[in-house]
Design a protein around this motif. Structure first.
Motif, PDB file in Angstrom:
ATOM      1  N   ALA A 128       0.798  -1.140   0.172  1.00 41.64           N
ATOM      2  CA  ALA A 128       0.010   0.027  -0.153  1.00 41.64           C
ATOM      3  C   ALA A 128       1.012   1.182   0.070  1.00 41.64           C
ATOM      4  N   ASP A 129       2.010   1.047   0.659  1.00 41.52           N
ATOM      5  CA  ASP A 129       3.001   2.362   0.725  1.00 41.52           C
ATOM      6  C   ASP A 129       3.233   2.698  -0.860  1.00 41.52           C
ATOM      7  N   HIS A 130       3.710   1.888  -1.755  1.00 41.43           N
ATOM      8  CA  HIS A 130       3.631   2.308  -3.023  1.00 41.43           C
ATOM      9  C   HIS A 130       2.684   2.634  -3.924  1.00 41.43           C
ATOM     10  N   VAL A 131       1.505   1.787  -3.564  1.00 39.79           N
ATOM     11  CA  VAL A 131       0.264   2.368  -4.370  1.00 39.79           C
ATOM     12  C   VAL A 131       0.176   3.859  -3.908  1.00 39.79           C
ATOM     13  N   LEU A 132       0.223   4.239  -2.743  1.00 40.24           N
ATOM     14  CA  LEU A 132      -0.184   5.302  -2.327  1.00 40.24           C
ATOM     15  C   LEU A 132       0.733   6.520  -2.932  1.00 40.24           C
ATOM     16  N   PHE A 133       1.911   6.286  -2.813  1.00 36.70           N
ATOM     17  CA  PHE A 133       3.155   7.139  -3.045  1.00 36.70           C
ATOM     18  C   PHE A 133       2.832   7.633  -4.587  1.00 36.70           C
ATOM     19  N   TRP A 134       3.081   6.281  -5.246  1.00 38.91           N
ATOM     20  CA  TRP A 134       3.067   6.687  -6.873  1.00 38.91           C
ATOM     21  C   TRP A 134       1.719   6.846  -7.569  1.00 38.91           C
ATOM     22  N   GLY A 135       0.561   6.136  -6.994  1.00 39.78           N
ATOM     23  CA  GLY A 135      -0.765   6.597  -7.490  1.00 39.78           C
ATOM     24  C   GLY A 135      -1.205   8.253  -7.345  1.00 39.78           C
ATOM     25  N   MET A 136      -0.820   8.564  -5.937  1.00 39.93           N
ATOM     26  CA  MET A 136      -1.050   9.711  -5.464  1.00 39.93           C
ATOM     27  C   MET A 136      -0.326  10.820  -6.343  1.00 39.93           C
ATOM     28  N   ASN A 137       0.985  10.731  -6.421  1.00 37.39           N
ATOM     29  CA  ASN A 137       1.862  11.725  -7.050  1.00 37.39           C
ATOM     30  C   ASN A 137       1.711  11.668  -8.456  1.00 37.39           C
ATOM     31  N   VAL A 138       1.744  10.606  -9.072  1.00 36.31           N
ATOM     32  CA  VAL A 138       1.394  10.502 -10.740  1.00 36.31           C
ATOM     33  C   VAL A 138       0.146  11.042 -10.950  1.00 36.31           C
ATOM     34  N   GLY A 139      -0.891  10.715  -9.990  1.00 34.63           N
ATOM     35  CA  GLY A 139      -2.181  11.118 -10.314  1.00 34.63           C
ATOM     36  C   GLY A 139      -2.445  12.767 -10.272  1.00 34.63           C
ATOM     37  N   VAL A 140      -1.709  13.418  -9.264  1.00 32.06           N
ATOM     38  CA  VAL A 140      -1.819  14.791  -9.062  1.00 32.06           C
ATOM     39  C   VAL A 140      -0.989  15.308 -10.103  1.00 32.06           C
ATOM     40  N   VAL A 141      -0.054  14.978 -10.683  1.00 31.47           N
ATOM     41  CA  VAL A 141       0.805  15.389 -11.594  1.00 31.47           C
ATOM     42  C   VAL A 141      -0.053  15.619 -12.939  1.00 31.47           C
ATOM     43  N   ILE A 144      -2.810  17.999 -12.855  1.00 23.51           N
ATOM     44  CA  ILE A 144      -2.215  19.405 -13.095  1.00 23.51           C
ATOM     45  C   ILE A 144      -2.073  19.673 -14.524  1.00 23.51           C
ATOM     46  N   VAL A 145      -1.344  18.643 -15.084  1.00 26.13           N
ATOM     47  CA  VAL A 145      -1.289  18.801 -16.520  1.00 26.13           C
ATOM     48  C   VAL A 145      -2.500  19.104 -17.290  1.00 26.13           C
ATOM     49  N   GLY A 146      -3.494  18.005 -16.873  1.00 24.02           N
ATOM     50  CA  GLY A 146      -4.694  18.070 -17.427  1.00 24.02           C
ATOM     51  C   GLY A 146      -5.397  19.560 -17.280  1.00 24.02           C
ATOM     52  N   LEU A 147      -5.300  20.130 -16.143  1.00 24.13           N
ATOM     53  CA  LEU A 147      -5.793  21.428 -15.913  1.00 24.13           C
ATOM     54  C   LEU A 147      -5.107  22.379 -16.779  1.00 24.13           C
ATOM     55  N   ALA A 148      -3.794  22.517 -16.774  1.00 27.21           N
ATOM     56  CA  ALA A 148      -2.688  23.527 -17.774  1.00 27.21           C
ATOM     57  C   ALA A 148      -3.484  23.238 -18.999  1.00 27.21           C
ATOM     58  N   GLN A 149      -3.575  21.793 -19.723  1.00 34.59           N
ATOM     59  CA  GLN A 149      -3.813  21.831 -20.955  1.00 34.59           C
ATOM     60  C   GLN A 149      -5.509  22.132 -21.272  1.00 34.59           C
ATOM     61  N   LYS A 150      -6.080  22.169 -20.213  1.00 33.06           N
ATOM     62  CA  LYS A 150      -7.512  22.265 -20.422  1.00 33.06           C
ATOM     63  C   LYS A 150      -8.336  21.103 -20.989  1.00 33.06           C
ATOM     64  N   SER A 151      -7.748  19.896 -20.770  1.00 35.48           N
ATOM     65  CA  SER A 151      -8.023  18.529 -21.214  1.00 35.48           C
ATOM     66  C   SER A 151      -8.932  17.837 -20.114  1.00 35.48           C
ATOM     67  N   ALA A 152     -10.328  17.676 -20.389  1.00 33.29           N
ATOM     68  CA  ALA A 152     -11.022  17.021 -19.695  1.00 33.29           C
ATOM     69  C   ALA A 152     -10.544  15.328 -19.582  1.00 33.29           C
ATOM     70  N   LEU A 153     -10.155  14.876 -20.620  1.00 32.04           N
ATOM     71  CA  LEU A 153      -9.827  13.446 -20.802  1.00 32.04           C
ATOM     72  C   LEU A 153      -8.544  13.336 -19.729  1.00 32.04           C
ATOM     73  N   ILE A 154      -7.757  14.006 -19.850  1.00 32.40           N
ATOM     74  CA  ILE A 154      -6.226  13.888 -18.703  1.00 32.40           C
ATOM     75  C   ILE A 154      -6.817  13.906 -17.467  1.00 32.40           C
ATOM     76  N   LYS A 155      -7.839  14.836 -16.971  1.00 34.89           N
ATOM     77  CA  LYS A 155      -8.342  15.026 -15.765  1.00 34.89           C
ATOM     78  C   LYS A 155      -8.965  13.813 -15.465  1.00 34.89           C
ATOM     79  N   GLU A 156      -9.819  13.270 -16.050  1.00 34.36           N
ATOM     80  CA  GLU A 156     -10.702  12.153 -15.989  1.00 34.36           C
ATOM     81  C   GLU A 156     -10.017  10.743 -15.848  1.00 34.36           C
ATOM     82  N   VAL A 157      -8.724  10.810 -16.544  1.00 38.41           N
ATOM     83  CA  VAL A 157      -7.855   9.511 -16.243  1.00 38.41           C
ATOM     84  C   VAL A 157      -7.103   9.696 -14.854  1.00 38.41           C
ATOM     85  N   PHE A 158      -6.530  10.685 -14.546  1.00 40.53           N
ATOM     86  CA  PHE A 158      -5.552  10.833 -13.480  1.00 40.53           C
ATOM     87  C   PHE A 158      -6.381  11.152 -12.323  1.00 40.53           C
TER      88      PHE A 158
END
Length: 195
Positions: A128-141, A144-158
């Protein structure tokens, strides 16, 4: 009360006062890095310890200050009008700053501290430590990229990746903190699974 409102408006529209925010933010980052520097330098990105949470929180802190600096420079330079019209500030920028600070900095810092407290109980669901760390941080990055690109698809994936990782962390840390330290990890795991 009317003069007080005028005074507040003058303070919020004063570029010199707004510009002073950046040096204070940099001083805050320096204090943060000095206090947590040893833990961040000891970070092993593939290990399940708390050090990597502290290290990545510093990365997000720098990113957040970059976003805030971008906002302030545009504000002071008149990019949002003169006098500034807050409706002209792109909404993606506000949400990106929020997620960089609240998930990237604060949640990583909080989970790092909880991981420290529950260090003797890490044998319960160590994956769970690995799932938390990598999932949360890859997800938030990604979010944020989806927000900057104004891409609903990227936000919906991450965003579900980020949210699911945080939920797994909450369940895992709640269970770990309920285990009595005196018990051997195997007995504690069996006790938690019976509940």
């Amino acid at each position: 009360s009317r003069s007080m409102r005028r005074g507040n408006a003058a303070a919020t529209n004063n570029p010199m006062i707004i510009g002073m925010y950046i040096p204070f933010q940099v001083i805050g980052i320096i204090i943060y890095l000095v206090r947590l520097g040893p833990k961040m330098l000891a970070a092993s990105w593939l290990a399940g310890g708390p050090e990597r949470h502290y290290a990545i929180s510093a990365v997000f802190l720098v990113a957040n200050v970059g976003l805030i600096t971008y906002l302030i420079v545009n504000f002071v330079s008149g990019a949002y009008g003169d006098p500034p019209d807050f409706a002209l500030i792109p909404s993606w920028l506000i949400f990106a700053m929020d997620h960089a600070m609240f998930i990237g900095v604060m949640t990583n810092g909080l989970f790092g501290l909880v991981n420290d407290v529950a260090a003797e109980r890490r044998s319960l669901w160590p994956w769970a430590d690995h799932v938390l760390f990598w999932g949360m941080n890859v997800g938030v990055v990604g979010f944020i990229v989806g927000l900057a690109q104004k891409s609903a698809l990227i936000k919906e994936v991450f965003s579900p990746i980020m949210g699911a990782a945080i939920l797994i962390a909450i369940v895992t840390y709640t269970l770990r903190l309920q285990i009595r330290v005196a018990q051997p990890p195997e007995a504690a795991s069996a006790q938690m699974l019976k509940r």
